[in-house]
Design a protein around this motif. Structure first.
Motif, PDB file in Angstrom:
ATOM      1  N   LEU A 346     -23.599   0.272  38.507  1.00 56.75           N
ATOM      2  CA  LEU A 346     -24.585   1.176  37.918  1.00 56.75           C
ATOM      3  C   LEU A 346     -25.944   0.509  37.986  1.00 56.75           C
ATOM      4  N   ARG A 347     -26.887   1.129  38.749  1.00 54.67           N
ATOM      5  CA  ARG A 347     -28.207   0.546  38.963  1.00 54.67           C
ATOM      6  C   ARG A 347     -29.285   1.533  38.551  1.00 54.67           C
ATOM      7  N   ARG A 348     -30.391   0.992  38.055  1.00 56.72           N
ATOM      8  CA  ARG A 348     -31.556   1.823  37.769  1.00 56.72           C
ATOM      9  C   ARG A 348     -32.017   2.505  39.047  1.00 56.72           C
ATOM     10  N   SER A 349     -32.523   3.718  38.906  1.00 51.47           N
ATOM     11  CA  SER A 349     -32.975   4.482  40.061  1.00 51.47           C
ATOM     12  C   SER A 349     -34.128   3.774  40.767  1.00 51.47           C
ATOM     13  N   SER A 350     -33.911   3.426  42.016  1.00 51.32           N
ATOM     14  CA  SER A 350     -34.939   2.782  42.834  1.00 51.32           C
ATOM     15  C   SER A 350     -34.556   2.959  44.291  1.00 51.32           C
ATOM     16  N   TYR A 351     -35.512   2.759  45.175  1.00 52.14           N
ATOM     17  CA  TYR A 351     -35.239   2.940  46.601  1.00 52.14           C
ATOM     18  C   TYR A 351     -34.409   1.777  47.123  1.00 52.14           C
ATOM     19  N   ASP A 352     -33.350   2.114  47.845  1.00 54.07           N
ATOM     20  CA  ASP A 352     -32.454   1.136  48.454  1.00 54.07           C
ATOM     21  C   ASP A 352     -32.223   1.569  49.900  1.00 54.07           C
ATOM     22  N   PRO A 353     -32.610   0.757  50.889  1.00 55.85           N
ATOM     23  CA  PRO A 353     -32.446   1.157  52.297  1.00 55.85           C
ATOM     24  C   PRO A 353     -31.005   1.493  52.658  1.00 55.85           C
ATOM     25  N   GLU A 354     -30.044   0.765  52.078  1.00 55.16           N
ATOM     26  CA  GLU A 354     -28.636   1.041  52.386  1.00 55.16           C
ATOM     27  C   GLU A 354     -28.231   2.410  51.845  1.00 55.16           C
ATOM     28  N   GLU A 355     -28.715   2.749  50.657  1.00 47.82           N
ATOM     29  CA  GLU A 355     -28.433   4.075  50.102  1.00 47.82           C
ATOM     30  C   GLU A 355     -29.054   5.167  50.964  1.00 47.82           C
ATOM     31  N   TYR A 356     -30.285   4.964  51.382  1.00 46.26           N
ATOM     32  CA  TYR A 356     -30.950   5.974  52.210  1.00 46.26           C
ATOM     33  C   TYR A 356     -30.216   6.165  53.533  1.00 46.26           C
ATOM     34  N   SER A 357     -29.732   5.083  54.113  1.00 44.38           N
ATOM     35  CA  SER A 357     -28.988   5.176  55.369  1.00 44.38           C
ATOM     36  C   SER A 357     -27.726   6.006  55.184  1.00 44.38           C
ATOM     37  N   LEU A 358     -27.017   5.804  54.066  1.00 43.76           N
ATOM     38  CA  LEU A 358     -25.809   6.585  53.788  1.00 43.76           C
ATOM     39  C   LEU A 358     -26.172   8.039  53.512  1.00 43.76           C
ATOM     40  N   TYR A 359     -27.254   8.264  52.761  1.00 38.78           N
ATOM     41  CA  TYR A 359     -27.708   9.633  52.475  1.00 38.78           C
ATOM     42  C   TYR A 359     -28.035  10.377  53.768  1.00 38.78           C
ATOM     43  N   ARG A 360     -28.715   9.712  54.672  1.00 36.34           N
ATOM     44  CA  ARG A 360     -29.088  10.334  55.943  1.00 36.34           C
ATOM     45  C   ARG A 360     -27.839  10.704  56.750  1.00 36.34           C
ATOM     46  N   LYS A 361     -26.894   9.792  56.803  1.00 36.79           N
ATOM     47  CA  LYS A 361     -25.635  10.054  57.511  1.00 36.79           C
ATOM     48  C   LYS A 361     -24.908  11.242  56.899  1.00 36.79           C
ATOM     49  N   TYR A 362     -24.889  11.288  55.579  1.00 36.64           N
ATOM     50  CA  TYR A 362     -24.215  12.372  54.860  1.00 36.64           C
ATOM     51  C   TYR A 362     -24.878  13.725  55.129  1.00 36.64           C
ATOM     52  N   GLN A 363     -26.198  13.781  55.008  1.00 30.68           N
ATOM     53  CA  GLN A 363     -26.906  15.049  55.193  1.00 30.68           C
ATOM     54  C   GLN A 363     -26.776  15.565  56.623  1.00 30.68           C
ATOM     55  N   LEU A 364     -26.839  14.655  57.600  1.00 30.48           N
ATOM     56  CA  LEU A 364     -26.764  15.081  58.998  1.00 30.48           C
ATOM     57  C   LEU A 364     -25.380  15.598  59.351  1.00 30.48           C
ATOM     58  N   ARG A 365     -24.342  14.942  58.844  1.00 33.26           N
ATOM     59  CA  ARG A 365     -22.981  15.286  59.254  1.00 33.26           C
ATOM     60  C   ARG A 365     -22.312  16.304  58.340  1.00 33.26           C
ATOM     61  N   VAL A 366     -22.605  16.252  57.061  1.00 37.09           N
ATOM     62  CA  VAL A 366     -21.944  17.165  56.126  1.00 37.09           C
ATOM     63  C   VAL A 366     -22.711  18.478  55.999  1.00 37.09           C
ATOM     64  N   HIS A 367     -24.034  18.389  55.852  1.00 37.79           N
ATOM     65  CA  HIS A 367     -24.831  19.593  55.630  1.00 37.79           C
ATOM     66  C   HIS A 367     -25.599  20.049  56.862  1.00 37.79           C
ATOM     67  N   ASN A 368     -25.371  19.346  57.988  1.00 41.65           N
ATOM     68  CA  ASN A 368     -25.980  19.777  59.249  1.00 41.65           C
ATOM     69  C   ASN A 368     -27.501  19.826  59.201  1.00 41.65           C
ATOM     70  N   ASP A 369     -28.119  18.982  58.397  1.00 40.86           N
ATOM     71  CA  ASP A 369     -29.578  18.905  58.374  1.00 40.86           C
ATOM     72  C   ASP A 369     -30.080  18.341  59.700  1.00 40.86           C
ATOM     73  N   THR A 370     -31.304  18.675  60.029  1.00 41.96           N
ATOM     74  CA  THR A 370     -31.941  18.074  61.192  1.00 41.96           C
ATOM     75  C   THR A 370     -32.580  16.750  60.776  1.00 41.96           C
ATOM     76  N   PRO A 371     -32.789  15.823  61.703  1.00 43.12           N
ATOM     77  CA  PRO A 371     -33.350  14.513  61.335  1.00 43.12           C
ATOM     78  C   PRO A 371     -34.662  14.587  60.570  1.00 43.12           C
ATOM     79  N   ASN A 372     -35.531  15.548  60.918  1.00 44.10           N
ATOM     80  CA  ASN A 372     -36.816  15.618  60.215  1.00 44.10           C
ATOM     81  C   ASN A 372     -36.681  16.164  58.798  1.00 44.10           C
ATOM     82  N   GLN A 373     -35.497  16.690  58.454  1.00 44.28           N
ATOM     83  CA  GLN A 373     -35.273  17.176  57.092  1.00 44.28           C
ATOM     84  C   GLN A 373     -34.807  16.066  56.153  1.00 44.28           C
ATOM     85  N   VAL A 374     -34.447  14.923  56.706  1.00 45.52           N
ATOM     86  CA  VAL A 374     -33.950  13.820  55.882  1.00 45.52           C
ATOM     87  C   VAL A 374     -34.871  12.617  56.014  1.00 45.52           C
TER      88      VAL A 374
END
Length: 644
Positions: A346-374
């Motif tokens: 459990l971490r305080r909300s802050s930017y984490d590059p590893e989290e962003y990388s996982l978020y980007r992978k998730y949005q592109l593959r699960v929700h079919n977002d385009t790269p410029n949307q993430v």
């Protein structure tokens, strides 16, 4: 647009003060009222701006004030706080919660926990590949493994000859067959009958050898069967009678132009026809028989035993030029399972590059977002920026050991980040905001698992903070089938949008089956199963304007919709409330706290600074603001104009 960008900038910079430091000197809520907010709807995918909400930009929010806002139907997206205008918006959204200590898991939720545990124990292995299995899928859209429920097919365990492993593998085969039938139901049956109701899930069962000859003559090699066609037929008949909406497409009419009977036999034939290629590639054949969908072994031996003893079940689906929705996904298995370690941080909300990388992978593959949307900017605004003022632990039983504020709950397996839950921890609740996970582990249903972990967290921390009792799941949207999963966490309650009372879900479900918008508190005295008073129901609910089509993929484990503040309109004209008189609260706009740079004054102390026209304009805006947040919060939070 310039004012919107300025408000976003101020909210983001204020966020660095309110949640970034260990101790903030600004222990007050500062908000800017933007009034009615119109945007496109991510639930019904309306072409126009039919999603209507009241919006605030929050420069800072105390956890007590945000808790009070939640209990009035508000919710935040980054630093933007919004409340649906329930009588006007296309998809009414009811705040849903459950008392953690009263939670009773369903069989499916228990299965999810056991599946994850088997994965950690090494009996469900998708680690470093020594063998490769190819899983067939038929999706209703792109070839993303997580855009269809076949991604939940559990990886097959390599054979060790043990009875328990064989039993697990047999269950997984049935699970995969059920998912494939569900995909065809969504892709073909719904399009054939143009229905917008939620159809039942398929259930595939093993046919016992003793029953095979009783079912069908010459059925010694009958292995699996499903009766889902009978359930679908019943659902369509109910809809045809007026419970839902069913229309026949041209392709479903008979040659004489008449509509065919909605029979289990017809539905089974449709399903079998579109499923035919899949089982044949796996050594199975499929036939429709009197409404049943039957799977047969095409070999000399019992196919079920062959599958259970084999380390690789599915073979690659042959290429087919006419089927553009078919795709191949790989699942890896190892010959020897190994134990894994799950760590939850459990971490305080802050930017984490590893989290962003996982978020980007998730949005592109699960929700079919385009790269410029993430982009990183949109990620920060949506899931990192928070107006909540952090409250450190006090050790006196009023604050949990982690403190109050916005957090990211990380799930790591053997040190690798596999999921992140974005949550707010408040005086009365843990409020779940968003979850993103590794699409390669879709078979673990990490969304459901994380919800169970968050409920468990609330239970455990009640010892440290007795006021922390509830788990808030965000918005429940009954008109959107994919959002109904939240009601599976029982016993849950929905917030009345008028009087802000909590009403048991079991009581209000029959009401929501009939109408989208309901003043829930009018029926608080009803008990489950009690007939509804039709005249009263008609007086207090708006008419439907067509059901919300479920044509957007929203994974059942997570609420994916962010209020689209980038593509929205803000009404500038004065608003009139269409709420019944009971919606009004006693309050005096003169007591509203106004922020003017470093000054904090009551509106009644500023009246002499305004001319008559300015005074009338300000009173109109402040009355609208007070109706939205309530008299008590309007006197406690600092109201700040845009240009301040």
């Amino acid at each position: 647009m310039a004012e919107k960008k300025k408000m976003k900038s101020e909210a983001s910079s204020s966020n660095s003060n309110s949640s970034g430091g260990q101790n903030s000197s600004r222990a007050e809520s500062v908000v800017t009222d933007v009034g009615r907010h119109r945007s496109s709807c991510g639930y019904c995918r309306s072409a126009s701006h039919t999603s209507i909400a009241h919006g605030l930009w929050a420069l800072s929010l105390t956890v007590d004030d945000y808790q009070a806002l939640l209990d009035r139907g508000w919710r935040r997206s980054g630093c933007f706080v919004y409340k649906p205008e329930m009588e006007r918006t296309c998809c009414p959204s009811y705040t849903i919660r459950l008392e953690a200590s009263e939670f009773v898991p369903t069989k499916e939720q228990l299965r999810v926990s056991k599946r994850v545990q088997r994965f950690l124990d090494g009996t469900l292995d998708v680690g470093k590949p020594e063998k490769v299995m190819n899983e067939w899928t038929i999706s209703g859209g792109s070839c993303s493994s997580s855009q269809n429920e076949s991604a939940n097919c559990v990886a097959m365990e390599s054979s060790s000859g043990e009875h328990e492993e064989q039993k697990n593998q047999g269950e997984q085969i049935i699970h995969c067959l059920s998912n494939q039938i569900d995909n065809v139901v969504q892709e073909y049956v719904k399009s054939a009958f143009s229905c917008d109701l939620e159809l039942p899930k398929a259930s595939v069962k093993v046919v016992a050898p003793a029953k095979r000859k009783l079912l069908v003559e010459g059925s010694e090699d009958l292995l699996f069967t499903s009766n889902v066609s009978f359930q679908i037929s019943a659902a369509l008949r109910r809809a045809k009678k007026g419970v839902g909406h069913v229309q026949y497409s041209k392709c479903s009419t008979e040659e004489n132009g008449q509509y065919p009977e909605i029979s289990p036999k017809l539905i089974a034939e449709i399903l079998a026809r579109h499923l035919k290629e899949v089982p044949e590639s796996c050594g199975l054949s499929i036939r429709a028989c009197n409404g049943h969908i039957n799977f047969y072994s095409t070999g000399n031996q019992n196919m079920y035993n062959d599958i259970v003893k084999s380390g690789t079940m599915w073979k690659q689906l042959p290429a087919e030029s006419g089927r553009k929705h078919s795709c191949l996904n790989k699942i890896f298995v190892t010959s020897q399972g190994k134990r894994r370690q799950l760590e939850i941080r459990l971490r305080r909300s802050s930017y984490d590059p590893e989290e962003y990388s996982l978020y980007r992978k998730y949005q592109l593959r699960v929700h079919n977002d385009t790269p410029n949307q993430v982009s990183e900017i949109s990620y920060r605004r949506f899931l990192v920026d928070s107006p909540l003022i952090f409250v450190p632990p006090t050790g006196d039983g009023t604050v949990p050991p982690c403190g109050f504020g916005s957090f990211h709950q990380q799930y790591l397996i053997d040190g690798q980040l596999v999921a992140v839950g974005v949550i707010d921890i408040l005086p009365k609740c843990l409020s779940s905001k968003y979850l993103f996970w590794d699409p390669d582990l879709a078979f673990l249903s990490l969304g459901k698992y994380s919800a169970l972990e968050e409920i468990r967290w609330v239970k455990e921390n009640q010892v440290h903070c007795p006021s922390l009792q509830y788990y808030y799941l965000g918005y429940y949207i009954h008109s959107c089938n994919k959002m109904r999963y939240k009601a599976a966490y029982q016993p849950s309650e929905l917030l009345c949008p008028l009087r802000y009372q909590w009403i048991p879900f079991d009581v209000v479900k029959p009401l929501l089956d009939r109408k989208r918008y309901v003043v829930l508190s009018d029926f608080a005295s009803l008990t489950k199963g009690e007939p509804l008073p039709p005249t009263t129901l008609q007086n207090h609910m708006e008419d439907l304007h067509g059901e919300c089509k479920d044509d957007v993929f929203i994974h059942e484990d997570v609420e994916m919709i962010e209020l689209d503040s980038e593509d929205s309109d803000v009404d500038s004209e004065p608003e009139t409330s269409s709420s019944p008189p009971a919606a009004a609260e006693d309050g005096d706009v003169g007591n509203i706290l106004i922020g003017m740079k470093s000054l904090r004054l009551r509106f009644k102390d500023l009246c002499q600074a305004f001319g008559s026209s300015e005074m009338k304009y300000m009173e109109t805006r402040l009355q609208r603001y007070m109706r939205a947040v309530g008299a008590e919060l309007s006197e406690r939070m600092v109201y700040q104009e845009i240009d301040e």
